[in-house]
Design a protein around this motif. Structure first.
Motif, PDB file in Angstrom:
ATOM      1  N   LEU A   9      -2.880 -10.772  25.606  1.00 43.27           N
ATOM      2  CA  LEU A   9      -1.678  -9.982  25.354  1.00 43.27           C
ATOM      3  C   LEU A   9      -1.845  -9.347  23.977  1.00 43.27           C
ATOM      4  CD1 LEU A   9       0.977 -12.626  26.454  1.00 43.27           C
ATOM      5  CD2 LEU A   9       0.164 -10.680  27.791  1.00 43.27           C
ATOM      6  N   ALA A  10      -1.265  -8.182  23.773  1.00 42.61           N
ATOM      7  CA  ALA A  10      -1.388  -7.492  22.489  1.00 42.61           C
ATOM      8  C   ALA A  10      -0.013  -7.172  21.930  1.00 42.61           C
ATOM      9  CB  ALA A  10      -2.173  -6.203  22.660  1.00 42.61           C
ATOM     10  N   SER A  11       0.123  -7.373  20.635  1.00 45.54           N
ATOM     11  CA  SER A  11       1.312  -6.950  19.903  1.00 45.54           C
ATOM     12  C   SER A  11       0.852  -5.852  18.947  1.00 45.54           C
ATOM     13  CB  SER A  11       1.912  -8.119  19.131  1.00 45.54           C
ATOM     14  OG  SER A  11       3.093  -7.735  18.476  1.00 45.54           O
ATOM     15  N   VAL A  12       1.553  -4.729  18.947  1.00 48.95           N
ATOM     16  CA  VAL A  12       1.115  -3.550  18.203  1.00 48.95           C
ATOM     17  C   VAL A  12       2.205  -3.128  17.217  1.00 48.95           C
ATOM     18  CG1 VAL A  12       0.283  -1.185  18.405  1.00 48.95           C
ATOM     19  CG2 VAL A  12      -0.173  -2.813  20.251  1.00 48.95           C
ATOM     20  N   TYR A  13       1.807  -2.899  15.974  1.00 48.22           N
ATOM     21  CA  TYR A  13       2.720  -2.472  14.912  1.00 48.22           C
ATOM     22  C   TYR A  13       2.281  -1.102  14.411  1.00 48.22           C
ATOM     23  CZ  TYR A  13       4.265  -7.341  14.807  1.00 48.22           C
ATOM     24  OH  TYR A  13       4.761  -8.573  15.150  1.00 48.22           O
ATOM     25  N   HIS A  14       3.212  -0.139  14.354  1.00 51.18           N
ATOM     26  CA  HIS A  14       2.932   1.209  13.850  1.00 51.18           C
ATOM     27  C   HIS A  14       3.698   1.411  12.539  1.00 51.18           C
ATOM     28  CE1 HIS A  14       2.044   1.860  18.179  1.00 51.18           C
ATOM     29  NE2 HIS A  14       1.066   2.562  17.662  1.00 51.18           N
ATOM     30  N   PHE A  15       2.966   1.690  11.465  1.00 52.15           N
ATOM     31  CA  PHE A  15       3.556   1.907  10.137  1.00 52.15           C
ATOM     32  C   PHE A  15       3.364   3.355   9.707  1.00 52.15           C
ATOM     33  CE2 PHE A  15       2.307  -2.549  10.293  1.00 52.15           C
ATOM     34  CZ  PHE A  15       3.429  -3.196   9.800  1.00 52.15           C
ATOM     35  N   TYR A  21       0.816  -1.215   0.000  1.00 55.59           N
ATOM     36  CA  TYR A  21       0.000   0.000   0.000  1.00 55.59           C
ATOM     37  C   TYR A  21       0.855   1.273   0.000  1.00 55.59           C
ATOM     38  CZ  TYR A  21      -3.783   3.176   1.401  1.00 55.59           C
ATOM     39  OH  TYR A  21      -4.694   4.187   1.460  1.00 55.59           O
ATOM     40  N   GLY A  22       2.122   1.158   0.406  1.00 60.96           N
ATOM     41  CA  GLY A  22       3.007   2.320   0.385  1.00 60.96           C
ATOM     42  C   GLY A  22       3.622   2.689   1.720  1.00 60.96           C
ATOM     43  N   PHE A  23       3.272   1.985   2.785  1.00 57.40           N
ATOM     44  CA  PHE A  23       3.908   2.246   4.080  1.00 57.40           C
ATOM     45  C   PHE A  23       5.301   1.627   4.034  1.00 57.40           C
ATOM     46  CE2 PHE A  23      -0.584   2.525   5.106  1.00 57.40           C
ATOM     47  CZ  PHE A  23      -0.619   3.701   5.832  1.00 57.40           C
ATOM     48  N   ASN A  24       6.307   2.467   4.055  1.00 53.31           N
ATOM     49  CA  ASN A  24       7.676   1.991   3.866  1.00 53.31           C
ATOM     50  C   ASN A  24       8.515   2.046   5.142  1.00 53.31           C
ATOM     51  OD1 ASN A  24       7.732   4.750   3.981  1.00 53.31           O
ATOM     52  ND2 ASN A  24       8.826   5.056   2.067  1.00 53.31           N
ATOM     53  N   TYR A  25       7.878   2.316   6.272  1.00 52.25           N
ATOM     54  CA  TYR A  25       8.621   2.433   7.520  1.00 52.25           C
ATOM     55  C   TYR A  25       7.816   1.821   8.664  1.00 52.25           C
ATOM     56  CZ  TYR A  25      11.008   4.746  11.452  1.00 52.25           C
ATOM     57  OH  TYR A  25      11.668   5.023  12.621  1.00 52.25           O
ATOM     58  N   LEU A  26       8.357   0.786   9.277  1.00 51.11           N
ATOM     59  CA  LEU A  26       7.758   0.236  10.484  1.00 51.11           C
ATOM     60  C   LEU A  26       8.360   0.998  11.646  1.00 51.11           C
ATOM     61  CD1 LEU A  26       6.086  -1.848  12.056  1.00 51.11           C
ATOM     62  CD2 LEU A  26       8.070  -3.329  12.012  1.00 51.11           C
ATOM     63  N   ARG A  27       7.592   1.941  12.171  1.00 58.18           N
ATOM     64  CA  ARG A  27       8.098   2.834  13.210  1.00 58.18           C
ATOM     65  C   ARG A  27       8.351   2.113  14.519  1.00 58.18           C
ATOM     66  NH1 ARG A  27       4.189   6.909  13.627  1.00 58.18           N
ATOM     67  NH2 ARG A  27       3.342   5.914  15.457  1.00 58.18           N
ATOM     68  N   SER A  28       7.442   1.206  14.885  1.00 62.18           N
ATOM     69  CA  SER A  28       7.667   0.465  16.119  1.00 62.18           C
ATOM     70  C   SER A  28       6.799  -0.782  16.167  1.00 62.18           C
ATOM     71  CB  SER A  28       7.370   1.335  17.346  1.00 62.18           C
ATOM     72  OG  SER A  28       5.988   1.572  17.469  1.00 62.18           O
ATOM     73  N   GLN A  29       7.265  -1.721  16.933  1.00 62.62           N
ATOM     74  CA  GLN A  29       6.478  -2.880  17.326  1.00 62.62           C
ATOM     75  C   GLN A  29       6.605  -2.926  18.829  1.00 62.62           C
ATOM     76  OE1 GLN A  29       7.665  -5.999  18.834  1.00 62.62           O
ATOM     77  NE2 GLN A  29       5.540  -6.639  18.975  1.00 62.62           N
ATOM     78  N   CYS A  30       5.500  -3.019  19.514  1.00 61.99           N
ATOM     79  CA  CYS A  30       5.535  -3.090  20.972  1.00 61.99           C
ATOM     80  C   CYS A  30       4.469  -4.065  21.431  1.00 61.99           C
ATOM     81  CB  CYS A  30       5.323  -1.710  21.591  1.00 61.99           C
ATOM     82  SG  CYS A  30       3.733  -0.951  21.174  1.00 61.99           S
ATOM     83  N   ALA A  31       4.420  -4.299  22.725  1.00 60.57           N
ATOM     84  CA  ALA A  31       3.429  -5.219  23.274  1.00 60.57           C
ATOM     85  C   ALA A  31       2.918  -4.670  24.591  1.00 60.57           C
ATOM     86  CB  ALA A  31       4.046  -6.594  23.469  1.00 60.57           C
ATOM     87  N   TYR A  32       1.743  -5.146  24.990  1.00 59.44           N
ATOM     88  CA  TYR A  32       1.225  -4.806  26.313  1.00 59.44           C
ATOM     89  C   TYR A  32       0.288  -5.909  26.782  1.00 59.44           C
ATOM     90  CZ  TYR A  32      -3.054  -2.982  24.029  1.00 59.44           C
ATOM     91  OH  TYR A  32      -4.207  -2.834  23.294  1.00 59.44           O
ATOM     92  N   ASP A  33       0.090  -5.945  28.083  1.00 59.36           N
ATOM     93  CA  ASP A  33      -0.810  -6.888  28.715  1.00 59.36           C
ATOM     94  C   ASP A  33      -2.140  -6.175  28.894  1.00 59.36           C
ATOM     95  OD1 ASP A  33      -2.026  -8.842  30.229  1.00 59.36           O
ATOM     96  OD2 ASP A  33      -0.399  -9.026  31.677  1.00 59.36           O
ATOM     97  N   VAL A  34      -3.187  -6.681  28.266  1.00 57.27           N
ATOM     98  CA  VAL A  34      -4.475  -6.008  28.276  1.00 57.27           C
ATOM     99  C   VAL A  34      -5.055  -5.951  29.690  1.00 57.27           C
ATOM    100  CG1 VAL A  34      -6.820  -6.021  27.336  1.00 57.27           C
ATOM    101  CG2 VAL A  34      -4.883  -6.625  25.875  1.00 57.27           C
ATOM    102  N   GLU A  35      -5.017  -7.071  30.411  1.00 61.84           N
ATOM    103  CA  GLU A  35      -5.489  -7.114  31.794  1.00 61.84           C
ATOM    104  C   GLU A  35      -4.931  -8.365  32.462  1.00 61.84           C
ATOM    105  OE1 GLU A  35      -9.804  -9.250  31.607  1.00 61.84           O
ATOM    106  OE2 GLU A  35      -9.734  -7.204  30.873  1.00 61.84           O
ATOM    107  N   PRO A  36      -4.841  -8.381  33.794  1.00 55.19           N
ATOM    108  CA  PRO A  36      -4.314  -9.566  34.474  1.00 55.19           C
ATOM    109  C   PRO A  36      -5.097 -10.816  34.088  1.00 55.19           C
ATOM    110  CG  PRO A  36      -4.550  -7.764  36.034  1.00 55.19           C
ATOM    111  CD  PRO A  36      -5.197  -7.327  34.748  1.00 55.19           C
ATOM    112  N   GLY A  37      -4.391 -11.825  33.616  1.00 54.03           N
ATOM    113  CA  GLY A  37      -5.028 -13.074  33.209  1.00 54.03           C
ATOM    114  C   GLY A  37      -5.718 -13.018  31.865  1.00 54.03           C
ATOM    115  N   GLY A  38      -5.721 -11.858  31.213  1.00 56.83           N
ATOM    116  CA  GLY A  38      -6.420 -11.682  29.937  1.00 56.83           C
ATOM    117  C   GLY A  38      -5.501 -11.837  28.737  1.00 56.83           C
TER     118      GLY A  38
END
Length: 169
Positions: A76-82, A57-74
């Motif tokens: 997990l999320a991996s997040v990509y910013h282009f 589509y034209g996004f030529n830069y992956l600015r970051s990949q990060c993760a977070y825990d949504v809630e205890p026992g719930g």
């Protein structure tokens, strides 16, 4: 300016989401964040086919990949910013893609094969949250010693030899 449509689930759908629909790629629009960045959710099993789409589509830069825990026992999320980086862009177009996984089986296909900048970022997500990025060429701890037990940034993590924190929940 972002072209905005309403999807069937009443979330705001941007240009990239519309493009994904036109090409038959599974995702769920999550609307816009507080800065107006289009945010999408993709299932782990669909991630390899969708991961190449930002590049096409034209996004030529992956600015970051990060993760977070949504809630205890719930989940997990991996997040990509282009970002679309161009010489004449005052406000480059951006998208955010989130992948939620169960903490019992936290596996996400690695996109190192396409976005080389995810090397250390995916390793950090593994080291801190235990998210396994399948087919990553060197998925091992990057911040914690190899002998460390557990995933220290999970909300249900109990610090070894410091059991008073158990009662905090």
């Amino acid at each position: 300016m972002l072209n905005i449509l309403k999807s069937s689930n009443n979330k705001i759908q941007g240009r990239f989401s519309t493009w994904l629909i036109r090409h038959g790629l599974n995702h769920r629009p999550l609307g816009l964040d507080y800065q107006g960045v289009e945010t999408l959710q993709v299932k782990s099993k669909d991630w390899p086919s969708v991961a190449v789409s930002p590049y096409i589509y034209g996004f030529n830069y992956l600015r970051s990949q990060c993760a977070y825990d949504v809630e205890p026992g719930g989940l997990l999320a991996s997040v990509y910013h282009f970002t679309k980086v161009r010489d004449d862009a005052d406000e480059p177009e951006e998208i955010c893609i989130k992948i939620y996984v169960s903490r019992k089986d936290p596996k996400i296909p690695s996109v190192f094969w396409l976005w080389k900048s995810t090397n250390f970022q995916e390793r950090e997500s593994y080291d801190m949250f235990g998210i396994i990025h399948e087919n990553h060429p060197s998925l091992k701890r990057i911040l914690m010693p190899d002998s460390w037990i557990g995933w220290p940034l999970r909300k249900d993590y109990i610090v070894p030899n410091f059991y008073e924190l158990q009662d905090a929940y």
